[in-house]
Design a protein around this motif. Structure first.
Motif, PDB file in Angstrom:
ATOM      1  N   GLY A   1      -3.571   2.159  -2.355  1.00  0.00           N
ATOM      2  CA  GLY A   1      -2.273   3.041  -2.576  1.00  0.00           C
ATOM      3  C   GLY A   1      -2.544   4.367  -2.976  1.00  0.00           C
ATOM      4  O   GLY A   1      -2.198   5.440  -2.145  1.00  0.00           O
ATOM      5  N   PRO A   2      -3.424   4.707  -4.109  1.00  0.00           N
ATOM      6  CA  PRO A   2      -3.521   6.032  -4.438  1.00  0.00           C
ATOM      7  C   PRO A   2      -4.467   6.895  -3.222  1.00  0.00           C
ATOM      8  O   PRO A   2      -4.414   8.132  -3.728  1.00  0.00           O
TER       9      PRO A   2
ATOM     10  N   THR B   1       0.834  -1.262  -0.096  1.00  0.00           N
ATOM     11  CA  THR B   1      -0.056  -0.126   0.096  1.00  0.00           C
ATOM     12  C   THR B   1       0.881   1.131   0.052  1.00  0.00           C
ATOM     13  O   THR B   1       0.778   2.177  -0.755  1.00  0.00           O
ATOM     14  N   GLU B   2       1.706   1.265   0.883  1.00  0.00           N
ATOM     15  CA  GLU B   2       2.776   2.416   0.793  1.00  0.00           C
ATOM     16  C   GLU B   2       3.637   2.654  -0.398  1.00  0.00           C
ATOM     17  O   GLU B   2       3.730   3.572  -0.846  1.00  0.00           O
ATOM     18  N   ALA B   3       3.884   1.448  -0.979  1.00  0.00           N
ATOM     19  CA  ALA B   3       4.798   1.448  -2.304  1.00  0.00           C
ATOM     20  C   ALA B   3       3.948   2.084  -3.372  1.00  0.00           C
ATOM     21  O   ALA B   3       4.319   2.963  -4.035  1.00  0.00           O
ATOM     22  N   VAL B   4       2.842   1.480  -3.379  1.00  0.00           N
ATOM     23  CA  VAL B   4       1.887   2.175  -4.783  1.00  0.00           C
ATOM     24  C   VAL B   4       1.353   3.895  -4.077  1.00  0.00           C
ATOM     25  O   VAL B   4       1.429   4.507  -5.195  1.00  0.00           O
ATOM     26  N   GLY B   5       1.238   3.945  -3.223  1.00  0.00           N
ATOM     27  CA  GLY B   5       0.820   5.294  -2.863  1.00  0.00           C
ATOM     28  C   GLY B   5       1.835   6.295  -2.820  1.00  0.00           C
ATOM     29  O   GLY B   5       1.786   7.535  -3.265  1.00  0.00           O
TER      30      GLY B   5
ATOM     31  N   ALA C   1      -6.001  10.623  -8.106  1.00  0.00           N
ATOM     32  CA  ALA C   1      -6.332   9.148  -7.585  1.00  0.00           C
ATOM     33  C   ALA C   1      -7.486   8.443  -7.919  1.00  0.00           C
ATOM     34  O   ALA C   1      -7.587   7.491  -8.235  1.00  0.00           O
ATOM     35  N   ILE C   2      -8.583   9.262  -8.223  1.00  0.00           N
ATOM     36  CA  ILE C   2      -9.753   8.970  -8.555  1.00  0.00           C
ATOM     37  C   ILE C   2      -9.698   8.335  -9.893  1.00  0.00           C
ATOM     38  O   ILE C   2     -10.405   7.451 -10.489  1.00  0.00           O
TER      39      ILE C   2
END
Length: 399
Positions: A268-269, A68-72, A89-90
Motif C-alpha cells: 500500500g505505501p 492495497t489501494e485502501a492502505v495506499g 513510505a520508507i
C-alpha cells in the motif's frame, strides 16, 4: 542526478516493502492459516509453511488489489491529492516491519494490520495530511467486532460438532456447502476483463449468456451442493479422513485469503510512488506479484516458529475445534478483502482458536498468554504511530 536520486529512493522503498512482505509472510499470513490444522495433527509444521507460501502468493495476485489501494490512498487524506512521499513510505514500512519482526522472534503475534495502519497514519499526519475519519470508523469497527463475531461463530461451530444431538456426518457436509457458497461469490481478477473482478458464479452465468441475479443464485447453489455432496461422500467413507481433508481445505482457503488481505499491508505505501492507472510505472498485477513473492519467502523461512506457537501455546485443538476456528476466519478474511479493510490475521485466528477452545470448557486456553497478546496488539498500534510520526518529523527537519 535527479533521475539517479529518484531511482535510488524507489529501490530503497521497494526493499522496505519487500522486508515488510517477508515479515508478514513469516508472521500473520504465513503462520496463522494452518495453525489449527497443525494443532490437530492434520499436517506437519514444515509442510504447512510450504503450502501456505504458495497459496498466499496466489491470493496476493488474485485478490490483493482492494486492500492495497485502501492502505495506499484511503488512510490519510491530502487536500492537494497524491499520497505518501518516498521518505514517508520508507519510514512507515521499516517501522512496521521491525515491530512485526520483533513479534516473530519473541513468539508473540503482533497484529500486522494494527502496526501498518498506525505507521501509515503516523507518517501521513506528519506530512500534513488529514485524518480519514470515515475509513477509521470502518477499520476500528471490524477490529472490535472480530473477536466477538469470529470467536462466537467458532464457539458455536465447535460446540455443535461436539454436541450429542448433532450428527457430524450431516453437519460437516453442511458446513462444506456453506464454504462452497461463499467461495462461489469471491471475486477474482482473472475472471473479468482488464482490472475488473468477478466471482465464479457471475463468470459462469455470464459465459452461459444469462448474467442475471437468478442465474448467479442457481450457480451458487449448485456449487454449494457439489461441495457439500463431495464432503458427505468423503465423511461416509471414512469420518476421520473426511474431517482431516476438510480441515486441510479450510487451511488452504484461509491461507489464500491471507495473501489477498495481507499483501496490501506491504504494498500500500509503495503504490503511490509508482503512479496510477495507465501512467503507472508497473501494472498493479506486477506489484502484487512482487509482494506475493515476499510473502512466499517469509512463509518458507520464518513461519514455522509462529505456526508452532499458535498451534501449541494458545489451545490444544482437535479436528472439530480446528474446523470451528477456520470457518469464521475464512468468512471474516473474505469480508475484509471485499470491503478493502486492512485486518490482522493474528487477531482473526487467535480469537477463533480461543472461541473454539472455549467449546471444550476453556481450560486449555492460556489467559496470561492472551492478555499479553492483546496488550501487544494495542501497543503495536500506538507504538507504530508514535515512532513513524516522530521519525518522519526528525528526518524531514534534517533534510
Amino acid at each position: 542526478m535527479v533521475a539517479t536520486s529518484t531511482i535510488a529512493t524507489l529501490v530503497v522503498a521497494s526493499a522496505a516493502s519487500l522486508f515488510m512482505a517477508w515479515a508478514i509472510g513469516a508472521g500473520s499470513s504465513g503462520s496463522t492459516p494452518f495453525a489449527p490444522a497443525v494443532g490437530a495433527n492434520a499436517i506437519s509444521v514444515m509442510r504447512a509453511g510450504f503450502f501456505v507460501g504458495l497459496l498466499g502468493l496466489a491470493g496476493a495476485v488474485l485478490q490483493g488489489a482492494n486492500v492495497t489501494e485502501a492502505v495506499g490512498s484511503e488512510l490519510v487524506l491530502f487536500p492537494s491529492g497524491g499520497g505518501l512521499s518516498a521518505v514517508a513510505a520508507i519510514v512507515a514500512l521499516i517501522t512496521a516491519a521491525v515491530l512485526v519482526a520483533v513479534g516473530i522472534f519473541t513468539g508473540y503475534p503482533i497484529a500486522t494490520a494494527f502496526t501498518v495502519t498506525g505507521a501509515v497514519v503516523g507518517v501521513g499526519l506528519a506530512m500534513g495530511g488529514q485524518p480519514a475519519t470515515a475509513k477509521y470508523i470502518e477499520i476500528v469497527s471490524l477490529w472490535v467486532l472480530t473477536p466477538f463475531v469470529g470467536g462466537g461463530i467458532a464457539f458455536g461451530t465447535a460446540w455443535s460438532l461436539r454436541h450429542e444431538a448433532t450428527t457430524e456426518e450431516r453437519l460437516v457436509p453442511l458446513l462444506g456447502g456453506l464454504v462452497g457458497v461463499i467461495l462461489a461469490n469471491i471475486e477474482f481478477v482473472l475472471l473479468a476483463p482488464g482490472s475488473e473482478q468477478a466471482s465464479v458464479a457471475r463468470a459462469v452465468a455470464r459465459a452461459a449468456g444469462t448474467p442475471m441475479l437468478s442465474s448467479i443464485v442457481v450457480v451458487t447453489l449448485l456449487i454449494g451442493v457439489l461441495a457439500g455432496g463431495l464432503l458427505y461422500l468423503d465423511i461416509r467413507s471414512d469420518a476421520a479422513a473426511g474431517q482431516r481433508h476438510f480441515l486441510l481445505v479450510m487451511g488452504g482457503l484461509v491461507a489464500f485469503s491471507a495473501g489477498g488481505s495481507q499483501v496490501g499491508l506491504a504494498l500500500g505505501p509503495l503504490v503511490p510512488l509508482l503512479g496510477e492507472g495507465p501512467t503507472a510505472a508497473i501494472p498493479i498485477t506486477g506489484v502484487l506479484l512482487f509482494g506475493g513473492l515476499g510473502l512466499l519467502i517469509g512463509s518458507w523461512t520464518g513461519a514455522p516458529r509462529m505456526i508452532k506457537a499458535l498451534a501449541q501455546d494458545y489451545s490444544s485443538l482437535g479436528p472439530r475445534r480446528s474446523i470451528g476456528a477456520l470457518i469464521p476466519s475464512f468468512i471474516i478474511a473474505q469480508a475484509a478483502v471485499f470491503f478493502g479493510i486492512p485486518v490482522s490475521f493474528n487477531e482473526i485466528i487467535v480469537s477463533a482458536i480461543v472461541g473454539s477452545g472455549a467449546a471444550a470448557g476453556g481450560g486449555e486456553v492460556s489467559r496470561e498468554k492472551m492478555g499479553k497478546t492483546v496488550l501487544a496488539w494495542v501497543g503495536s498500534l500506538a507504538l507504530a504511530f508514535a515512532l513513524s510520526y516522530g521519525l518522519f518529523w526528525i528526518i524531514d527537519a534534517l533534510l
